[in-house]
Design a protein around this motif. Structure first.
Motif, PDB file in Angstrom:
ATOM      1  N   ASP A  75     -22.531   4.683  43.728  1.00 35.07           N
ATOM      2  CA  ASP A  75     -23.069   4.281  45.021  1.00 35.07           C
ATOM      3  C   ASP A  75     -24.534   4.690  45.143  1.00 35.07           C
ATOM      4  O   ASP A  75     -25.178   4.427  46.160  1.00 35.07           O
ATOM      5  CB  ASP A  75     -22.254   4.890  46.159  1.00 35.07           C
ATOM      6  CG  ASP A  75     -22.264   6.421  46.120  1.00 35.07           C
ATOM      7  OD1 ASP A  75     -22.152   6.985  45.007  1.00 35.07           O
ATOM      8  OD2 ASP A  75     -22.357   7.060  47.185  1.00 35.07           O
ATOM      9  N   PHE A  76     -25.050   5.351  44.109  1.00 35.77           N
ATOM     10  CA  PHE A  76     -26.457   5.754  44.049  1.00 35.77           C
ATOM     11  C   PHE A  76     -26.844   5.932  42.583  1.00 35.77           C
ATOM     12  O   PHE A  76     -25.987   5.981  41.709  1.00 35.77           O
ATOM     13  CB  PHE A  76     -26.695   7.054  44.833  1.00 35.77           C
ATOM     14  CG  PHE A  76     -26.177   8.300  44.144  1.00 35.77           C
ATOM     15  CD1 PHE A  76     -27.055   9.241  43.631  1.00 35.77           C
ATOM     16  CD2 PHE A  76     -24.817   8.534  44.017  1.00 35.77           C
ATOM     17  CE1 PHE A  76     -26.590  10.395  43.007  1.00 35.77           C
ATOM     18  CE2 PHE A  76     -24.338   9.684  43.398  1.00 35.77           C
ATOM     19  CZ  PHE A  76     -25.223  10.607  42.884  1.00 35.77           C
ATOM     20  N   ILE A  77     -28.124   5.999  42.303  1.00 32.77           N
ATOM     21  CA  ILE A  77     -28.630   6.270  40.961  1.00 32.77           C
ATOM     22  C   ILE A  77     -28.749   7.785  40.800  1.00 32.77           C
ATOM     23  O   ILE A  77     -29.484   8.438  41.546  1.00 32.77           O
ATOM     24  CB  ILE A  77     -30.014   5.631  40.717  1.00 32.77           C
ATOM     25  CG1 ILE A  77     -29.971   4.120  40.965  1.00 32.77           C
ATOM     26  CG2 ILE A  77     -30.505   5.942  39.300  1.00 32.77           C
ATOM     27  CD1 ILE A  77     -29.226   3.319  39.940  1.00 32.77           C
ATOM     28  N   GLU A  78     -28.004   8.335  39.842  1.00 33.22           N
ATOM     29  CA  GLU A  78     -28.121   9.755  39.527  1.00 33.22           C
ATOM     30  C   GLU A  78     -29.039   9.876  38.318  1.00 33.22           C
ATOM     31  O   GLU A  78     -28.656   9.544  37.197  1.00 33.22           O
ATOM     32  CB  GLU A  78     -26.751  10.360  39.226  1.00 33.22           C
ATOM     33  CG  GLU A  78     -26.793  11.855  39.028  1.00 33.22           C
ATOM     34  CD  GLU A  78     -25.426  12.480  38.849  1.00 33.22           C
ATOM     35  OE1 GLU A  78     -25.297  13.683  39.069  1.00 33.22           O
ATOM     36  OE2 GLU A  78     -24.483  11.746  38.477  1.00 33.22           O
ATOM     37  N   ARG A  79     -30.253  10.347  38.543  1.00 34.44           N
ATOM     38  CA  ARG A  79     -31.277  10.295  37.503  1.00 34.44           C
ATOM     39  C   ARG A  79     -31.093  11.346  36.415  1.00 34.44           C
ATOM     40  O   ARG A  79     -31.635  11.198  35.336  1.00 34.44           O
ATOM     41  CB  ARG A  79     -32.663  10.411  38.131  1.00 34.44           C
ATOM     42  CG  ARG A  79     -33.093   9.129  38.834  1.00 34.44           C
ATOM     43  CD  ARG A  79     -34.421   9.253  39.530  1.00 34.44           C
ATOM     44  NE  ARG A  79     -34.291   9.933  40.811  1.00 34.44           N
ATOM     45  CZ  ARG A  79     -35.216   9.883  41.776  1.00 34.44           C
ATOM     46  NH1 ARG A  79     -36.320   9.193  41.579  1.00 34.44           N
ATOM     47  NH2 ARG A  79     -35.040  10.512  42.911  1.00 34.44           N
ATOM     48  N   ASN A  80     -30.323  12.375  36.690  1.00 40.17           N
ATOM     49  CA  ASN A  80     -30.076  13.403  35.670  1.00 40.17           C
ATOM     50  C   ASN A  80     -28.589  13.752  35.695  1.00 40.17           C
ATOM     51  O   ASN A  80     -28.179  14.729  36.321  1.00 40.17           O
ATOM     52  CB  ASN A  80     -30.936  14.645  35.934  1.00 40.17           C
ATOM     53  CG  ASN A  80     -30.778  15.688  34.847  1.00 40.17           C
ATOM     54  OD1 ASN A  80     -30.494  15.354  33.692  1.00 40.17           O
ATOM     55  ND2 ASN A  80     -30.945  16.941  35.196  1.00 40.17           N
ATOM     56  N   THR A  81     -27.798  12.942  35.042  1.00 43.93           N
ATOM     57  CA  THR A  81     -26.346  13.101  35.057  1.00 43.93           C
ATOM     58  C   THR A  81     -25.933  14.214  34.103  1.00 43.93           C
ATOM     59  O   THR A  81     -26.273  14.181  32.920  1.00 43.93           O
ATOM     60  CB  THR A  81     -25.662  11.789  34.635  1.00 43.93           C
ATOM     61  OG1 THR A  81     -26.161  10.717  35.439  1.00 43.93           O
ATOM     62  CG2 THR A  81     -24.149  11.890  34.790  1.00 43.93           C
ATOM     63  N   THR A  82     -25.209  15.207  34.610  1.00 50.37           N
ATOM     64  CA  THR A  82     -24.750  16.321  33.785  1.00 50.37           C
ATOM     65  C   THR A  82     -23.279  16.602  34.067  1.00 50.37           C
ATOM     66  O   THR A  82     -22.697  16.078  35.020  1.00 50.37           O
ATOM     67  CB  THR A  82     -25.557  17.605  34.054  1.00 50.37           C
ATOM     68  OG1 THR A  82     -25.175  18.138  35.338  1.00 50.37           O
ATOM     69  CG2 THR A  82     -27.055  17.346  34.040  1.00 50.37           C
ATOM     70  N   ASN A  83     -22.704  17.472  33.241  1.00 51.59           N
ATOM     71  CA  ASN A  83     -21.343  17.948  33.467  1.00 51.59           C
ATOM     72  C   ASN A  83     -21.316  19.223  34.310  1.00 51.59           C
ATOM     73  O   ASN A  83     -20.240  19.775  34.549  1.00 51.59           O
ATOM     74  CB  ASN A  83     -20.651  18.245  32.122  1.00 51.59           C
ATOM     75  CG  ASN A  83     -20.025  17.006  31.524  1.00 51.59           C
ATOM     76  OD1 ASN A  83     -19.528  16.132  32.236  1.00 51.59           O
ATOM     77  ND2 ASN A  83     -20.033  16.910  30.208  1.00 51.59           N
ATOM     78  N   ASN A  84     -22.465  19.682  34.750  1.00 53.93           N
ATOM     79  CA  ASN A  84     -22.536  20.937  35.503  1.00 53.93           C
ATOM     80  C   ASN A  84     -21.691  20.854  36.773  1.00 53.93           C
ATOM     81  O   ASN A  84     -21.904  19.978  37.616  1.00 53.93           O
ATOM     82  CB  ASN A  84     -23.977  21.272  35.877  1.00 53.93           C
ATOM     83  CG  ASN A  84     -24.827  21.603  34.670  1.00 53.93           C
ATOM     84  OD1 ASN A  84     -24.299  21.893  33.601  1.00 53.93           O
ATOM     85  ND2 ASN A  84     -26.136  21.554  34.825  1.00 53.93           N
ATOM     86  N   GLY A  85     -20.725  21.764  36.904  1.00 47.08           N
ATOM     87  CA  GLY A  85     -19.868  21.786  38.078  1.00 47.08           C
ATOM     88  C   GLY A  85     -18.818  20.696  38.099  1.00 47.08           C
ATOM     89  O   GLY A  85     -18.142  20.510  39.119  1.00 47.08           O
ATOM     90  N   ARG A  86     -18.674  19.984  36.993  1.00 48.42           N
ATOM     91  CA  ARG A  86     -17.713  18.876  36.925  1.00 48.42           C
ATOM     92  C   ARG A  86     -16.708  19.135  35.813  1.00 48.42           C
ATOM     93  O   ARG A  86     -17.076  19.658  34.752  1.00 48.42           O
ATOM     94  CB  ARG A  86     -18.438  17.552  36.678  1.00 48.42           C
ATOM     95  CG  ARG A  86     -19.375  17.159  37.801  1.00 48.42           C
ATOM     96  CD  ARG A  86     -20.220  15.942  37.460  1.00 48.42           C
ATOM     97  NE  ARG A  86     -21.046  15.539  38.594  1.00 48.42           N
ATOM     98  CZ  ARG A  86     -21.947  14.569  38.561  1.00 48.42           C
ATOM     99  NH1 ARG A  86     -22.150  13.895  37.435  1.00 48.42           N
ATOM    100  NH2 ARG A  86     -22.644  14.265  39.638  1.00 48.42           N
ATOM    101  N   THR A  87     -15.479  18.750  36.036  1.00 53.08           N
ATOM    102  CA  THR A  87     -14.420  18.977  35.047  1.00 53.08           C
ATOM    103  C   THR A  87     -13.611  17.695  34.849  1.00 53.08           C
ATOM    104  O   THR A  87     -13.639  16.786  35.682  1.00 53.08           O
ATOM    105  CB  THR A  87     -13.475  20.098  35.498  1.00 53.08           C
ATOM    106  OG1 THR A  87     -12.883  19.744  36.770  1.00 53.08           O
ATOM    107  CG2 THR A  87     -14.215  21.417  35.637  1.00 53.08           C
ATOM    108  N   GLY A  88     -12.872  17.668  33.735  1.00 53.94           N
ATOM    109  CA  GLY A  88     -12.001  16.523  33.452  1.00 53.94           C
ATOM    110  C   GLY A  88     -12.773  15.271  33.090  1.00 53.94           C
ATOM    111  O   GLY A  88     -12.454  14.171  33.543  1.00 53.94           O
ATOM    112  N   PHE A  89     -13.777  15.414  32.222  1.00 52.76           N
ATOM    113  CA  PHE A  89     -14.665  14.309  31.852  1.00 52.76           C
ATOM    114  C   PHE A  89     -13.980  13.316  30.914  1.00 52.76           C
ATOM    115  O   PHE A  89     -13.323  13.709  29.957  1.00 52.76           O
ATOM    116  CB  PHE A  89     -15.916  14.881  31.184  1.00 52.76           C
ATOM    117  CG  PHE A  89     -16.861  13.858  30.644  1.00 52.76           C
ATOM    118  CD1 PHE A  89     -17.524  12.981  31.473  1.00 52.76           C
ATOM    119  CD2 PHE A  89     -17.105  13.781  29.265  1.00 52.76           C
ATOM    120  CE1 PHE A  89     -18.408  12.046  30.979  1.00 52.76           C
ATOM    121  CE2 PHE A  89     -17.990  12.848  28.760  1.00 52.76           C
ATOM    122  CZ  PHE A  89     -18.637  11.973  29.614  1.00 52.76           C
TER     123      PHE A  89
END
Length: 212
Positions: free
Chosen positions: A191-205
Motif C-alpha cells: 500500500d506504499f513504497i518501502e524504500r529500504n525493505t529489511t527483516n528487522n523486527g519481522r519474522t516468518g519470512f
C-alpha cells in the motif's frame, strides 16, 4: 561465466530469474537434458542471457543474507539488480508500484495486503484474499511457487511476493506484512513504497515467485 552450487529447493527457473538469464541458456550451458531435474550439490555454470559473463559492473563474491538460507556464493555482481526476471514478474512489479503510489505513496496505510492483491489482480487477472500473514496460503499454486531465497537476493528480482508472519508493530504482530519486490535491490511495494525493505523486527519470512 560464474559457478553456483545448487542448494536444496533450487529450481532452474528460479535460478534463471535470480541471475537474470533463461532456463534455456542454463540448460544449454550445463548440458541439462531435463530442465525440471537438477541435483543439490552439483555446480552450475551461470551467465546472463545474451552474454557469457556477469559484466554489469560491481564486484563478485559472497553475498550475505538475512532471510532463509543466509549468504551464498552466487557469483554475480553485488549491488546490481538483475536485468532479467520474468515478464510476469516485471508486470507485477509495475502494477505494485502503481498500486502503492495510488494508495499511500511513501507512507504506510496499514493496508499492505490490499495493495498486493490489487497489484496481482491488475497484472495477472486473479484475485487473492487475506491479510499479510494469510496471503501466502491463498496464492494459487498454479500461478506462484515458494522459493528458498534470502531477502537480499529477492529484492534484486522484480515481481516476487514477500510475506512475513509478524512484524514489530501492533497491527503487524497480528496481521503480518506482505509486499512485492521492485527489483532495485532495496525497495518493495504494497500500500506504499518501502524504500529500504529489511527483516528487522519481522519474522516468518517467505518468498513466492510468479510462474510464467
Amino acid at each position: 561465466m560464474s559457478n553456483y552450487r545448487i542448494r536444496p529447493g533450487d529450481t532452474l527457473s528460479g535460478l534463471a530469474a535470480r541471475f537474470g538469464t533463461s532456463v534455456q541458456k542454463l540448460a544449454r550451458d550445463n548440458n541439462i537434458s531435463n530442465p525440471d531435474l537438477i541435483f543439490s550439490g552439483r555446480t552450475l555454470r551461470i551467465g546472463h542471457s545474451g552474454r557469457d559473463s556477469f559484466d554489469a559492473g560491481g564486484r563478485q563474491g559472497v553475498r550475505g543474507g538475512s532471510g532463509v538460507g543466509g549468504g551464498a556464493d552466487v557469483g554475480g555482481p553485488m549491488g546490481v539488480a538483475p536485468t532479467g526476471g520474468t515478464a510476469t514478474g516485471r508486470r507485477l512489479a509495475e502494477a505494485a508500484r502503481a498500486a502503492a503510489m495510488g494508495m499511500g505513496g511513501y507512507n504506510s496505510q496499514g493496508l499492505c495486503a490490499t495493495g498486493v492483491s490489487r497489484a496481482i489482480r491488475n497484472s495477472m487477472g486473479i484475485g487473492v484474499s487475506g491479510n499479510g500473514n494469510q496471503i501466502d496460503n491463498n496464492l494459487p499454486r498454479d500461478k506462484f511457487r515458494q522459493v528458498d531465497m534470502s531477502l537480499e537476493d529477492a529484492l534484486k528480482i522484480p515481481g516476487l511476493v514477500l510475506t512475513w508472519e509478524a512484524t514489530s508493530t501492533r497491527l503487524g504482530s497480528i496481521y503480518g506484512h506482505t509486499a512485492v519486490t521492485l527489483g532495485d535491490g532495496h525497495s518493495s511495494a504494497s500500500d506504499f513504497i518501502e524504500r529500504n525493505t529489511t527483516n528487522n523486527g519481522r519474522t516468518g519470512f517467505k518468498v513466492f515467485m510468479p510462474i510464467e
